[in-house]
Design a protein around this motif. Structure first.
Motif, PDB file in Angstrom:
ATOM      1  N   VAL A 104       0.844  -1.191   0.000  1.00  0.00           N
ATOM      2  CA  VAL A 104       0.000   0.000   0.000  1.00  0.00           C
ATOM      3  C   VAL A 104       0.882   1.245   0.000  1.00  0.00           C
ATOM      4  CG1 VAL A 104      -1.803   1.232   1.245  1.00  0.00           C
ATOM      5  CG2 VAL A 104      -1.679  -1.259   1.326  1.00  0.00           C
TER       6      VAL A 104
ATOM      7  N   ASP B 135      -6.284   2.482 -15.396  1.00  0.00           N
ATOM      8  CA  ASP B 135      -7.230   2.431 -14.278  1.00  0.00           C
ATOM      9  C   ASP B 135      -7.495   0.993 -13.839  1.00  0.00           C
ATOM     10  OD1 ASP B 135      -7.342   5.141 -14.389  1.00  0.00           O
ATOM     11  OD2 ASP B 135      -9.340   5.275 -15.270  1.00  0.00           O
TER      12      ASP B 135
ATOM     13  N   GLU C  47      -4.703  -0.132 -11.703  1.00  0.00           N
ATOM     14  CA  GLU C  47      -4.830   0.483 -10.389  1.00  0.00           C
ATOM     15  C   GLU C  47      -5.887  -0.253  -9.565  1.00  0.00           C
ATOM     16  OE1 GLU C  47      -2.756   2.677  -9.424  1.00  0.00           O
ATOM     17  OE2 GLU C  47      -3.627   2.925  -7.434  1.00  0.00           O
ATOM     18  N   ALA C  48      -6.990  -0.610 -10.240  1.00  0.00           N
ATOM     19  CA  ALA C  48      -8.049  -1.362  -9.546  1.00  0.00           C
ATOM     20  C   ALA C  48      -7.499  -2.688  -9.027  1.00  0.00           C
ATOM     21  CB  ALA C  48      -9.222  -1.602 -10.499  1.00  0.00           C
TER      22      ALA C  48
ATOM     23  N   GLN D 244      -4.470  -3.449  -8.138  1.00  0.00           N
ATOM     24  CA  GLN D 244      -3.639  -3.227  -6.956  1.00  0.00           C
ATOM     25  C   GLN D 244      -4.483  -2.827  -5.751  1.00  0.00           C
ATOM     26  OE1 GLN D 244      -0.429  -3.856  -6.674  1.00  0.00           O
ATOM     27  NE2 GLN D 244       0.042  -4.276  -8.828  1.00  0.00           N
ATOM     28  N   GLU D 245      -5.478  -1.985  -5.990  1.00  0.00           N
ATOM     29  CA  GLU D 245      -6.289  -1.476  -4.874  1.00  0.00           C
ATOM     30  C   GLU D 245      -7.141  -2.569  -4.236  1.00  0.00           C
ATOM     31  OE1 GLU D 245      -6.510   1.295  -3.109  1.00  0.00           O
ATOM     32  OE2 GLU D 245      -4.676   1.890  -4.131  1.00  0.00           O
TER      33      GLU D 245
ATOM     34  N   ALA E 151      -4.788  -4.493  -2.214  1.00  0.00           N
ATOM     35  CA  ALA E 151      -4.295  -3.666  -1.103  1.00  0.00           C
ATOM     36  C   ALA E 151      -5.346  -3.615   0.006  1.00  0.00           C
ATOM     37  CB  ALA E 151      -3.967  -2.258  -1.595  1.00  0.00           C
ATOM     38  N   SER E 152      -6.610  -3.540  -0.383  1.00  0.00           N
ATOM     39  CA  SER E 152      -7.670  -3.514   0.630  1.00  0.00           C
ATOM     40  C   SER E 152      -7.696  -4.835   1.392  1.00  0.00           C
ATOM     41  CB  SER E 152      -9.028  -3.233  -0.017  1.00  0.00           C
ATOM     42  OG  SER E 152      -9.485  -4.355  -0.753  1.00  0.00           O
TER      43      SER E 152
ATOM     44  N   THR F 237     -14.210  -5.727  -6.638  1.00  0.00           N
ATOM     45  CA  THR F 237     -13.889  -5.082  -7.916  1.00  0.00           C
ATOM     46  C   THR F 237     -15.037  -4.184  -8.370  1.00  0.00           C
ATOM     47  OG1 THR F 237     -12.612  -7.043  -8.526  1.00  0.00           O
ATOM     48  CG2 THR F 237     -13.169  -5.509 -10.297  1.00  0.00           C
TER      49      THR F 237
ATOM     50  N   PHE G 169     -15.175  -1.053  -6.222  1.00  0.00           N
ATOM     51  CA  PHE G 169     -14.102  -0.108  -6.535  1.00  0.00           C
ATOM     52  C   PHE G 169     -14.356   0.586  -7.880  1.00  0.00           C
ATOM     53  CE2 PHE G 169     -10.113   1.093  -8.494  1.00  0.00           C
ATOM     54  CZ  PHE G 169      -9.511   1.835  -7.490  1.00  0.00           C
TER      55      PHE G 169
ATOM     56  N   GLN H 147     -15.010   4.476  -8.913  1.00  0.00           N
ATOM     57  CA  GLN H 147     -14.150   5.190  -9.862  1.00  0.00           C
ATOM     58  C   GLN H 147     -14.990   5.892 -10.927  1.00  0.00           C
ATOM     59  OE1 GLN H 147     -11.359   5.265  -8.002  1.00  0.00           O
ATOM     60  NE2 GLN H 147     -10.301   5.303  -9.948  1.00  0.00           N
TER      61      GLN H 147
END
Lengths: 232, 162
Positions: A66, B32, B35-36, B38-39, B42-43, B65, B68, B72
Motif C-alpha cells: 500500500v 485504471d 490500479e483497480a 492493486q487497490e 491492497a484492501s 472489484t 471499486f 471510480q
C-alpha cells in the motif's frame, strides 16, 4: 433492457461468476461435473471458457505494498533506529557502479523487509520469503530521478519503482523511503535488483526488456547500483 | 483459509486476472484497471478478515472489484472527466465487444445509485441469475428484481433524453 446493454451481456449459458468459480475449483464436485459436461457439449460455453483460461495466463505485475500516505505509516527511520541499524550510511546495501555517469557520489539504495509483521533492514544476499513486503530507500546528495528494477530467478524483469513508466524524481536526502513498496511473489531463487539514479526521467520499459536479455545498457546521465536477495 | 501476506500474494497470482478482466471491462482504461487490481488486493492486505468471512474468494473479488470500479466511475463523473474528454480508449479486446456501447454504459452506471448499478453490472455484464446477484448483494431475489426494474426505468429515461 436497452439495446446497448443487451449487446454487452455475457452470452454463455452460465454466468461469468460460475465460470470463474469453476476455474478456481470453488464449485462442489457434482456441480463442477455438471458444469464440465455442459461446457463440453456447448460451443458457446467452450469458447467462453477458453477465453477465460487464456486470460488467466496473463503475467501480473508485482503486488504493490500500500502506498504510504503523506505522513508515513511505515516509519522506516524510526524502525531502523529501534533495530539499531541506522548507525551509519556504510550499512546501506550499495555497490556503486565503477562508471558513474551521473555526476557526484553518494547515491545509494537500501532495502527494508517486512516479514510476518516485523520490519528489518535487508543485508546483501538477504534471504526473504514469498509474501514478504519490501520497500526501498535511497540516499542522494541532490534531487535525482530514481527507478528500481528486478530480475527474478525465472528471468522475468519487473519495475518495482515507480508505478509509472519513467524514473521518478526523489528529493535529496539520506535513506529517503520510496513511496511504493512491493509484495514478493513465489518465484524462488536469487533476484537481482538494479537501482537507477538518473538526471532525467528515463523510460523504464526498454530497460526492463534489456534486463531480461542480459542488460541493460546504462542510459546516459544515469548511474546504477546492483545487488540481490534470495527468495526461498 | 489462512490469510497472511503470503496467502494473499498467492491469491493475487491465482485470481488477480479475474479482477483485471472485470476492471478493464468496467473502466475501459488499462491504467485504471491496473490500479483497480492493486487497490482490490491492497484492501485485502489492510483487512484480510473481510475475505476470511466470505464463502467464496471469487465472489469476494467480484464484489470488491465492482465496488471499486463503480466508485471510480462516479469519481470520474464528479470530476467531469468523462463529460469533458470522453471515456479513455478501451483496450482492443474490450473495444472488440462494443467499445462505444461500453462507454455509454459506464456513463449510465456512474449516474445510478450504488446498489442499482451493482445489480446491473452483475446481471447484464456478468450474466448472473437473480439468485446469484442476491447472493453477492446480500439481499433477497425480490429486491434484485426491484433494483433491475429501477435500472431499466433509469436507462430508458436516459436513452430518451440522449
Amino acid at each position: 433492457m436497452t439495446t446497448s446493454l443487451a449487446n454487452q451481456a455475457w452470452d454463455a449459458c452460465s454466468s461469468a461468476l460460475q465460470f470463474d468459480r469453476y476455474l478456481a475449483g470453488e464449485l462442489e464436485p457434482p456441480d463442477a461435473e455438471r458444469f464440465h459436461a455442459h461446457v463440453d457439449a456447448c460451443a458457446r460455453c467452450t469458447s467462453a471458457l477458453n477465453e477465460l483460461r487464456s486470460g488467466a495466463k496473463e503475467r501480473l505485475p508485482p503486488l504493490r505494498v500500500v502506498p504510504f500516505p503523506p505522513r508515513s505509516r511505515f516509519p522506516i527511520r524510526a524502525l531502523a533506529a529501534v533495530a539499531g541499524l541506522a548507525a551509519a550510511a556504510s550499512l546501506l546495501l550499495v555497490v556503486r557502479s565503477p562508471g558513474t555517469r551521473l555526476k557526484g557520489t553518494g547515491f545509494a539504495l537500501g532495502m527494508y523487509v517486512e516479514h510476518r509483521g516485523e520490519v528489518r533492514r535487508a543485508g546483501r544476499g538477504e534471504t526473504v520469503a514469498p509474501g514478504d513486503a519490501v520497500r526501498f530507500a535511497v540516499s542522494a546528495p541532490v534531487d535525482v530521478f530514481v527507478a528500481v528494477l528486478s530480475l527474478d530467478a525465472n528471468g522475468h524483469g519487473s519495475i518495482y519503482f515507480p508505478a509509472g513508466g519513467r524514473a521518478e524524481r526523489v528529493q535529496a536526502g539520506n535513506d529517503v523511503a520510496l513511496p511504493l513498496g512491493t509484495r514478493l511473489d513465489a518465484t524462488a531463487g536469487e533476484e537481482r535488483i538494479l537501482g537507477l539514479f538518473c538526471a532525467s526521467p528515463v523510460e523504464l520499459e526498454p530497460l526492463r526488456l534489456q534486463l531480461e536479455r542480459g542488460g541493460p545498457e546504462i542510459p546516459d546521465g544515469c548511474q546504477v547500483t546492483r545487488w540481490s536477495f534470495v527468495k526461498r | 483459509m489462512s490469510l497472511d501476506a503470503g496467502a494473499i500474494e498467492r491469491l493475487y497470482r491465482s485470481h488477480g486476472h479475474i479482477v483485471l478482466r472485470r476492471a478493464r471491462a468496467l473502466l475501459g482504461s488499462e491504467e485504471d484497471a491496473q490500479e483497480a487490481l492493486q487497490e482490490v488486493f491492497a484492501s485485502l492486505l489492510r483487512a484480510p478478515h473481510s475475505l476470511r468471512n466470505a464463502t467464496s474468494a471469487v465472489g469476494w473479488l467480484y464484489q470488491s472489484t465492482t465496488h471499486f470500479c463503480l466508485n471510480q466511475l462516479r469519481n470520474r463523473r464528479t470530476g467531469a472527466r468523462l463529460l469533458q474528454s470522453g471515456v479513455a480508449p478501451a483496450p482492443a479486446h474490450v473495444a472488440g465487444r462494443g467499445g462505444e456501447a461500453l462507454a455509454e454504459l459506464r456513463r449510465v452506471l456512474s449516474r445510478l445509485p450504488a446498489d442499482v448499478a451493482a445489480a446491473t453490472v452483475y446481471h447484464h455484464l456478468d450474466g448472473m441469475t437473480h439468485a446469484e446477484v442476491a447472493g453477492l448483494l446480500g439481499c433477497s431475489r425480490r429486491k434484485v428484481g426491484y433494483l433491475l426494474e429501477r435500472a431499466q426505468r433509469s436507462l430508458a429515461l436516459l436513452e430518451q433524453s440522449a
